[in-house]
Design a protein around this motif. Structure first.
Motif: not given
Length: 819
Positions: A205, A209, A212, A214, A241
């Motif tokens: 992450a 924040d 993420l 991905r 995370l």
């Protein structure tokens, strides 16, 4: 207190009595009875009312049925739990018939883990053995596994450290009989319980924040929003995370019979809802977000969609198919919307409710989602206007039409004055037009300069039109053929009320002198018997074989220009008018396999041709057609196909990169690997989405250099998915070419932002991208300077430079003979 009244009908006596009991309970338990939170469907806990207001709101609007624990009105959570346990004794976890302790339900845990540990039989047997082994000889309340579970729950719930837990285990082993099997260290307890744990995923992450790492961000090394690095020193992630997948968690819970009953208590205690006849198929996407996404995708200026259109789109499955019954309801709505007369309509239901043959919703609009009311949409039932109101509306429309006619006449007069070479023209006799009757072509200057018809010009001294003098700067013309029947006449005929060219065939009209080209024969009959004039003959400017000297003489007399900058566009426009393209048909442009690496036919329809003729945003079909023009006219004759190549933008746009990254990588890598023995520059016209912005990405995989040319002067960080895909492709090509690169230089791919000409509006990006490719080919250079080529450096392209692209496209399409 019994809360079944919350699910009863609002008009029933049971519901009314329940509301009175609720208000009485709230007044007795809240701190300030004059400012109580209202749980009605209108306030949703946001408003504060007194006892009378609370009662009226709940009776008129209804109560939130999920508000089963009245925590805002004095009820304690423990009291609510005890009440539910008393009302549902089947969920009790303590068996009164036995004295065995089963609070941890060890047997159910073992059964739930049976499938998870199917591939580890030794671990499963050890856990079963611990579950069956008593804590010490003669112990009936605890097994070894249940004791450790109970103690470890206390450790986790109270935050004990591993050291203190080890000391507790050691003390309890001394307190229990000598033959007890309690572990004496925290490590042994964790080792025994490790097989019960859930699987999890570790996802990197952003430290702030933001995102993420991905999906489309999986390959990034820094946050695209705040710019912070993904890693700390030595490639250790800055923040991680721990994600427990939801499916394994639900699977584990539903394997326990008791937990499964608790998870499904609401459905088991209430009657099952009947399956809807037309189920909603957009998941968690509500009507509001669905409507906004459709309007954004279509670039519509509207603020909302009709209810039946939105209702249909909400029932389209993931495969894009529409069920037959849904389509029938939609077609019925379309028919009703066209047949209903507002002033005569007495049915208060919406069109969608009528098509479904169901009563209208009370208080909200069908097909618009929960919470949308008639008032929020400002839908008012139209009343029948009075005769006075109708008369006022009619007078206003007449005045508006009159004003529009005057404005059109002023525009035409201004247009004719601009396009004329003379400041004033004699209306009776024009020396630039041969005296007498001559065949001619009729042109219009707006919105584009084009031929719209053929006829004969009457240039005689004192010529009149229907007994009236001719308008200034115009001559009398008889219309024989209308190539563009819907074209507006420069001067409407007051006698016959003709305003369109098609209505003036066979009659006389006034036509501006500067839009008349004489010296051509106008055929009035076709050589074919009884077939009239063929459309192919109409679309081509048929003319006699006139000697060169005579042509020069006519050219001088008519003041014709040597070069018409929109000649091919006008010709293409004339061609299109004689085809079926305006009826929705398309033409196929054949694409050779050497252009994009595969053979196919590029379809061009009316919208594509309109983009060229009327200067609007270019589609991928027009872009691909121009790339074929560059391949045929520049690369082929000059032998540039060994140094330059193209990538198909249909396969490499941003949408494809996000949805199908593997297919994009495979296609581009195959193109790059087809020529690995020589340096080559690949042009990738990149589109940012459906109907989005065009820019040029020129890739040299041999030197691992990427040139970024954006007419909006953005950089590649605006599209991180594109940069990630391109970098991955170059690294893949490097690996297939077996080029060894140090690990610290694996990501050293050079990206150069070129200071290219900048567009001044929001539609020229496609034309700029085409000029970038053309000018690079003309320079015959595989390296593009950061400040662009000296020969073509400018702040922005002129109108003539963009028109040059259009003329080349039109001429090429005409030469292909595909129309």
């Amino acid at each position: 207190m019994d809360k079944k009244w919350m699910s009863a009908d609002r008009l029933s006596k049971e519901y009314e009595n329940g509301v009175l009991e609720f208000v009485k309970f709230a007044v007795e338990h809240v701190k300030d009875p004059s400012r109580m939170k209202c749980p009605c469907l209108g306030c949703c806990y946001m408003g504060r009312v007194d006892a009378d207001g609370l009662k009226s709101h709940l009776l008129m609007r209804g109560i939130d049925r999920s508000y089963t624990c009245w925590i805002f009105h004095g009820e304690k959570i423990n009291e609510n739990v005890e009440q539910r346990e008393k009302s549902n004794t089947t969920y009790a976890s303590y068996d009164k018939d036995t004295e065995t302790y089963d609070c941890d339900r060890v047997e159910e845990i073992v059964e739930a883990l049976d499938e998870d540990l199917h591939d580890c039989p030794e671990m499963f047997e050890r856990m079963v053995s611990d579950a069956e082994k008593p804590l010490y000889k003669g112990c009936t309340k605890f097994s070894r596994l249940s004791a450790v579970l109970k103690l470890y729950n206390l450790k986790a719930g109270n935050g004990w450290s591993d050291k203190s837990f080890t000391e507790l285990l050691a003390l309890m082993r001394e307190m229990l009989p000598d033959d007890n099997v309690l572990p004496n260290r925290t490590y042994e307890a964790k080792k025994m319980l490790c097989s019960i744990g859930m699987s999890y995923d570790k996802i990197h992450a952003c430290p702030n924040d933001c995102i993420l790492f991905r999906n489309e961000y999986a390959m990034l090394t820094e946050c695209p929003k705040c710019g912070l690095s993904r890693y700390k020193k030595r490639l250790s992630p800055a923040k991680v995370l721990w994600y427990f997948p939801i499916i394994p968690r639900f699977r584990r819970m539903f394997r326990s019979e008791t937990d499964a009953r608790h998870l499904t208590w609401q459905r088991a205690s209430s009657p099952a809802a009947s399956s809807p006849a037309y189920p909603y198929r957009k998941g968690r996407v509500g009507y509001g977000r669905l409507e906004q996404s459709i309007l954004t995708k279509e670039n519509s200026s509207e603020t909302s969609l009709p209810a039946h259109v939105l209702w249909k789109e909400a029932r389209v499955g993931k495969d894009g198919k529409i069920k037959e019954d849904v389509q029938q309801i939609f077609e019925k709505c379309e028919t009703l919307s066209q047949s209903i007369v507002p002033y005569e309509d007495t049915d208060c239901r919406s069109i969608l409710s009528r098509a479904l043959d169901v009563p209208e919703y009370s208080g909200r609009v069908r097909g618009k989602g929960f919470g949308i009311t008639q008032k929020s949409l400002n839908i008012k039932k139209q009343k029948t206007p009075s005769n006075k109101e109708l008369q006022q509306t009619l007078e206003a429309l007449k005045a508006e039409v009159l004003e529009l006619r005057k404005e059109r006449e002023r525009d035409r007069a201004a247009g004719f004055k601009d396009t004329s070479d003379k400041d004033s023209i004699n209306c009776n006799f024009q020396p630039t037009i041969p005296e007498g009757i001559s065949p001619c072509h009729l042109y219009l200057a707006r919105p584009t300069y084009r031929m719209v018809g053929k006829g004969k010009v009457h240039n005689n001294l004192g010529e009149l039109l229907h007994t009236k003098p001719l308008p200034t700067g115009s001559l009398k013309v008889s219309v024989d053929i209308a190539l563009e029947k819907d074209a507006l006449l420069p001067h409407p005929d007051d006698v016959s009320d003709a305003t369109l060219l098609g209505d003036a065939i066979g009659s006389f009209v006034a036509w501006p002198t500067d839009l008349i080209i004489v010296g051509y024969e106008t055929p009035t009959k076709s050589k074919a018997k009884d077939k009239g004039i063929a459309r192919e003959i109409e679309s081509v400017a048929s003319q006699k074989e006139i000697p060169v000297a005579k042509k020069t003489e006519i050219s001088k007399r008519t003041g014709a220009k040597k070069k018409n900058p929109s000649k091919y566009r006008a010709c293409l426009h004339t061609y299109l008018e004689t085809t079926d393209i305006s009826d929705g048909c398309v033409r196929l442009i054949p694409m050779d396999g050497a252009i994009f690496g595969f053979e196919y036919a590029e379809p061009l329809g009316k919208e594509d041709f309109d983009q060229i003729l009327y200067h609007t945003q270019l589609s991928v079909g027009v872009i691909n057609t121009y790339m074929r023009y560059l391949y045929d006219k520049l690369m082929g004759p000059r032998g540039l196909e060994q140094r330059f190549s193209f990538l198909n933008p249909m396969k490499t746009n941003l949408t494809e990169m996000i949805r199908k990254p593997d297919e994009v990588r495979t296609y581009v890598v195959e193109r790059f690997m087809a020529d690995t023995d020589r340096e080559k520059l690949f042009f990738l016209p990149f589109n940012t989405g459906d109907g989005g912005h065009w820019l040029l990405v020129a890739i040299n995989p041999f030197k691992e250099i990427v040139y970024y040319l954006d007419s909006l002067h953005n950089d590649w960080t605006t599209y991180p998915a594109m940069k990630t895909i391109v970098d991955t492709i170059i690294q893949t090509v490097r690996a297939q070419r077996k080029i060894q690169v140090p690990k610290r230089k694996a990501n050293n791919i050079t990206w150069n932002r070129v200071e290219c000409p900048r567009q001044r509006n929001n539609i020229d990006c496609g034309y700029y991208t085409l000029r970038f490719m053309k000018e690079t080919l003309l320079m015959d250079r595989t390296d593009i300077p950061s400040d662009y080529f000296d020969e073509y450096r400018c702040a922005y392209y002129s109108k003539d430079q963009l028109d040059e692209i259009k003329e080349e496209l039109c001429q090429f399409i005409i030469e292909l003979q595909v129309l």
